[in-house]
Design a protein around this motif. Structure first.
Motif, PDB file in Angstrom:
ATOM      1  N   GLU A  17       9.920  13.486  12.018  1.00  0.00           N
ATOM      2  CA  GLU A  17      11.024  13.127  11.127  1.00  0.00           C
ATOM      3  C   GLU A  17      11.275  11.624  11.126  1.00  0.00           C
ATOM      4  OE1 GLU A  17      14.323  13.456   8.498  1.00  0.00           O
ATOM      5  OE2 GLU A  17      12.455  14.548   8.843  1.00  0.00           O
ATOM      6  N   GLU A  18      11.208  10.999  12.296  1.00  0.00           N
ATOM      7  CA  GLU A  18      11.411   9.552  12.362  1.00  0.00           C
ATOM      8  C   GLU A  18      10.281   8.816  11.650  1.00  0.00           C
ATOM      9  OE1 GLU A  18      14.103   8.266  13.140  1.00  0.00           O
ATOM     10  OE2 GLU A  18      15.072   9.928  14.170  1.00  0.00           O
ATOM     11  N   LEU A  19       9.083   9.323  11.736  1.00  0.00           N
ATOM     12  CA  LEU A  19       7.972   8.721  10.993  1.00  0.00           C
ATOM     13  C   LEU A  19       8.224   8.817   9.486  1.00  0.00           C
ATOM     14  CD1 LEU A  19       4.805   9.973  12.936  1.00  0.00           C
ATOM     15  CD2 LEU A  19       5.858   7.710  13.032  1.00  0.00           C
ATOM     16  N   ARG A  20       8.728   9.967   9.056  1.00  0.00           N
ATOM     17  CA  ARG A  20       9.023  10.140   7.622  1.00  0.00           C
ATOM     18  C   ARG A  20      10.075   9.143   7.162  1.00  0.00           C
ATOM     19  NH1 ARG A  20      12.620  12.144   4.268  1.00  0.00           N
ATOM     20  NH2 ARG A  20      14.045  12.793   5.937  1.00  0.00           N
ATOM     21  N   LEU A  21      11.130   8.974   7.953  1.00  0.00           N
ATOM     22  CA  LEU A  21      12.207   8.053   7.583  1.00  0.00           C
ATOM     23  C   LEU A  21      11.720   6.613   7.566  1.00  0.00           C
ATOM     24  CD1 LEU A  21      15.122   9.703   9.605  1.00  0.00           C
ATOM     25  CD2 LEU A  21      14.807   9.722   7.113  1.00  0.00           C
ATOM     26  N   ALA A  22      10.848   6.256   8.506  1.00  0.00           N
ATOM     27  CA  ALA A  22      10.278   4.906   8.521  1.00  0.00           C
ATOM     28  C   ALA A  22       9.434   4.671   7.270  1.00  0.00           C
ATOM     29  CB  ALA A  22       9.432   4.709   9.777  1.00  0.00           C
ATOM     30  N   HIS A  23       8.674   5.676   6.885  1.00  0.00           N
ATOM     31  CA  HIS A  23       7.850   5.575   5.680  1.00  0.00           C
ATOM     32  C   HIS A  23       8.721   5.420   4.438  1.00  0.00           C
ATOM     33  CE1 HIS A  23       5.349   7.318   2.358  1.00  0.00           C
ATOM     34  NE2 HIS A  23       4.475   6.486   2.891  1.00  0.00           N
ATOM     35  N   ASP A  24       9.807   6.167   4.360  1.00  0.00           N
ATOM     36  CA  ASP A  24      10.722   6.052   3.225  1.00  0.00           C
ATOM     37  C   ASP A  24      11.341   4.656   3.145  1.00  0.00           C
ATOM     38  OD1 ASP A  24      10.159   8.651   2.643  1.00  0.00           O
ATOM     39  OD2 ASP A  24      12.100   9.469   3.260  1.00  0.00           O
ATOM     40  N   ALA A  25      11.678   4.080   4.301  1.00  0.00           N
ATOM     41  CA  ALA A  25      12.267   2.731   4.320  1.00  0.00           C
ATOM     42  C   ALA A  25      11.295   1.713   3.744  1.00  0.00           C
ATOM     43  CB  ALA A  25      12.668   2.355   5.746  1.00  0.00           C
ATOM     44  N   LEU A  26      10.028   1.829   4.072  1.00  0.00           N
ATOM     45  CA  LEU A  26       9.020   0.922   3.517  1.00  0.00           C
ATOM     46  C   LEU A  26       8.868   1.140   2.013  1.00  0.00           C
ATOM     47  CD1 LEU A  26       6.226   1.065   6.259  1.00  0.00           C
ATOM     48  CD2 LEU A  26       8.013  -0.651   5.961  1.00  0.00           C
ATOM     49  N   GLY A  27       9.014   2.395   1.585  1.00  0.00           N
ATOM     50  CA  GLY A  27       8.919   2.695   0.155  1.00  0.00           C
ATOM     51  C   GLY A  27       9.999   2.019  -0.666  1.00  0.00           C
ATOM     52  N   ASN A  28      11.137   1.715  -0.046  1.00  0.00           N
ATOM     53  CA  ASN A  28      12.206   0.999  -0.755  1.00  0.00           C
ATOM     54  C   ASN A  28      11.784  -0.412  -1.136  1.00  0.00           C
ATOM     55  OD1 ASN A  28      14.261   2.931  -0.901  1.00  0.00           O
ATOM     56  ND2 ASN A  28      14.849   2.567   1.226  1.00  0.00           N
ATOM     57  N   ILE A  29      10.871  -1.001  -0.388  1.00  0.00           N
ATOM     58  CA  ILE A  29      10.452  -2.377  -0.657  1.00  0.00           C
ATOM     59  C   ILE A  29       9.602  -2.455  -1.912  1.00  0.00           C
ATOM     60  CG2 ILE A  29       9.074  -4.314   0.222  1.00  0.00           C
ATOM     61  CD1 ILE A  29       9.921  -3.461   3.042  1.00  0.00           C
TER      62      ILE A  29
END
Length: 451
Positions: free
Chosen positions: A418-430
């Motif tokens: 789940e933390e990996l997914r959230l980290a990936h989503d944060a990068l997607g915001n860029i």
């Protein structure tokens, strides 16, 4: 956000007079519009020299017409550019003529940034590249322009995408293992998940450090010169700017309003604001200037509290400290040290300078760069915005939590994933892959019209 296919038009060059001006049109199928406007079909990507007529067939101007056929254009749609002489009257006539001809094609004026927004929505560029377009236009130094051009070329986005791919690959391993609970215990060791995560975190740390440099290069510092009258604020502004911008006299209260100048120290933009001397006065105009000085102090990143080294006593420390924002930094600066006796000493935390001779100015500049977070000799390979750094920091937080879960036990692999997914989503915001529509609207609304 849904792409509006309605054709749009705008003047793409800056307001005012110039040798060349450009009117730009973008839409899904511009062939019929172009024929009606110019009386001929255009060969894509060829320059056509021809007259631009008004509704009475009278030439408004003679210039170059360029047609870029979709998808090989800036926006991914058909684009027409009319390049004529850059006088405001000519440009406005061309714009009105386009709108008049375009009535039956539902042509309208473009919103700010709408051409670049369409390029983003048509996958010609990602969101970081779109922002780089505006940053390149707004760049105030060669270093900032180079970094913005690098961002526009996709260097920053490529680093983010490579990092995101590494996270996805690790996620796939983790989530595949979740389907086979009997293998969870050996997962972290068998697939070297911990070392892969550590490698991702190190790469992210490097990107954050470089992005912070890019942020400093874009935003710089907002510096306010504050102090009592005749301590040398205007002289310091002139010395830092390298020219006489502010009036300097021995008469107290000469500066009655703020004087603003942007200087560059190693490419970093520093906005310097000289303010009215802070004192009690019965002069109405001067008191207005002093009130504005306090307002600038509230907004400053850095406050240079100037004092006369020959008369170092000041009664403003407490008031400046209570007025400034919690984020701002106050530096005590002693001016006129060239007038001191050689045996004289300055307060321990004070920076000694002479605005008249330039003594100590290099030390002051280095201090400002240090506060800004700039590392000399480590110019950022791209320009960054605060939202980029915030998203990167958010990704780092989630990867840190993933690391903690990995250290506890294989039995928390679901939390790890789940933390990996959230980290990936944060990068997607860029890059815009996970960006909400309201943020897109805010970003593109700050662009100039025609871009």
């Amino acid at each position: 956000m849904l792409l509006n296919s309605q054709p749009i038009v705008a003047i793409a060059t800056a307001p005012g007079r110039g040798g060349i001006g450009v009117v730009r049109v973008s839409g899904p199928h511009l062939g019929p519009f172009i024929f009606k406007l110019l009386g001929k079909n255009l060969t894509p990507r060829h320059a056509h020299y021809l007259p631009f007529h008004d509704e009475n067939a009278v030439a408004i101007d003679h210039g170059i017409a360029l047609y870029f056929q979709n998808p090989n254009s800036y926006t991914g749609e058909d684009i027409l550019e009319l390049q004529g002489h850059g006088g405001p009257a000519v440009m406005q006539q061309l714009l009105r003529r386009c709108l008049a001809v375009g009535t039956e094609f539902d042509l309208r004026l473009a919103d700010p940034g709408e051409f670049t927004q369409r390029a983003f929505l048509n996958n010609k560029i990602d969101l970081a590249q779109a922002e780089a377009v505006a940053d390149l236009i707004d760049a105030t130094s060669e270093a900032a322009a180079r970094a913005a051009a690098s961002s526009l070329s996709g260097i920053f986005s490529e680093r983010i995408n490579l990092l995101a791919t590494s996270i996805v690959q690790l996620r796939l391993l983790v989530e595949a293992t979740l389907d086979f609970p009997e293998e969870e215990i050996e997962f972290l060791e068998k697939y070297q998940a911990r070392s892969k995560l550590n490698s991702i975190r190190l790469d992210l740390d490097q990107i954050i450090a470089q992005s912070r440099q890019g942020l400093v290069l874009r935003e710089g510092l907002h510096v306010v010169l504050a102090g009592e009258p005749n301590v040398g604020k205007s002289s310091l502004l002139n010395a830092l700017a390298g020219e006489d911008l502010a009036i300097v006299t021995d008469i107290a209260g000469t500066t009655r309003d703020k004087v603003t100048q942007i200087i560059h120290i190693e490419g970093v933009p520093i906005t310097i604001i000289d303010t009215a001397g802070l004192r009690d006065t019965s002069d109405l105009i001067e008191s207005i200037g002093i009130s504005r000085s306090w307002n600038e102090i509230k907004k400053a990143d850095v406050i240079l509290h100037l004092m006369d080294a020959t008369k170092p006593t000041s009664h403003l420390d407490d008031k400046i400290d209570s007025t400034r924002s919690r984020q701002s930094i106050v530096l005590s600066v002693m001016n006129k040290i060239d007038l001191l006796d050689k045996t004289a000493t300055l307060p321990k935390e004070a920076i000694g300078i002479s605005a008249r001779t330039g003594l100590g100015l290099n030390h002051l500049k280095k201090k400002l760069l240090e506060i800004a977070g700039w590392n000399p000799g480590q110019e950022s390979p791209w320009l960054a915005r605060q939202r980029h750094v915030d998203a990167l920091e958010q990704a780092r937080m989630h990867l840190s939590l993933a690391h903690e879960h990995a250290a506890e036990s294989d039995r928390v692999l679901d939390l790890f994933a789940e933390e990996l997914r959230l980290a990936h989503d944060a990068l997607g915001n860029i890059t815009g892959r996970m960006t909400p529509d309201d943020l897109l609207g805010e970003i593109f609304s700050r662009f100039c019209i025609g871009k």
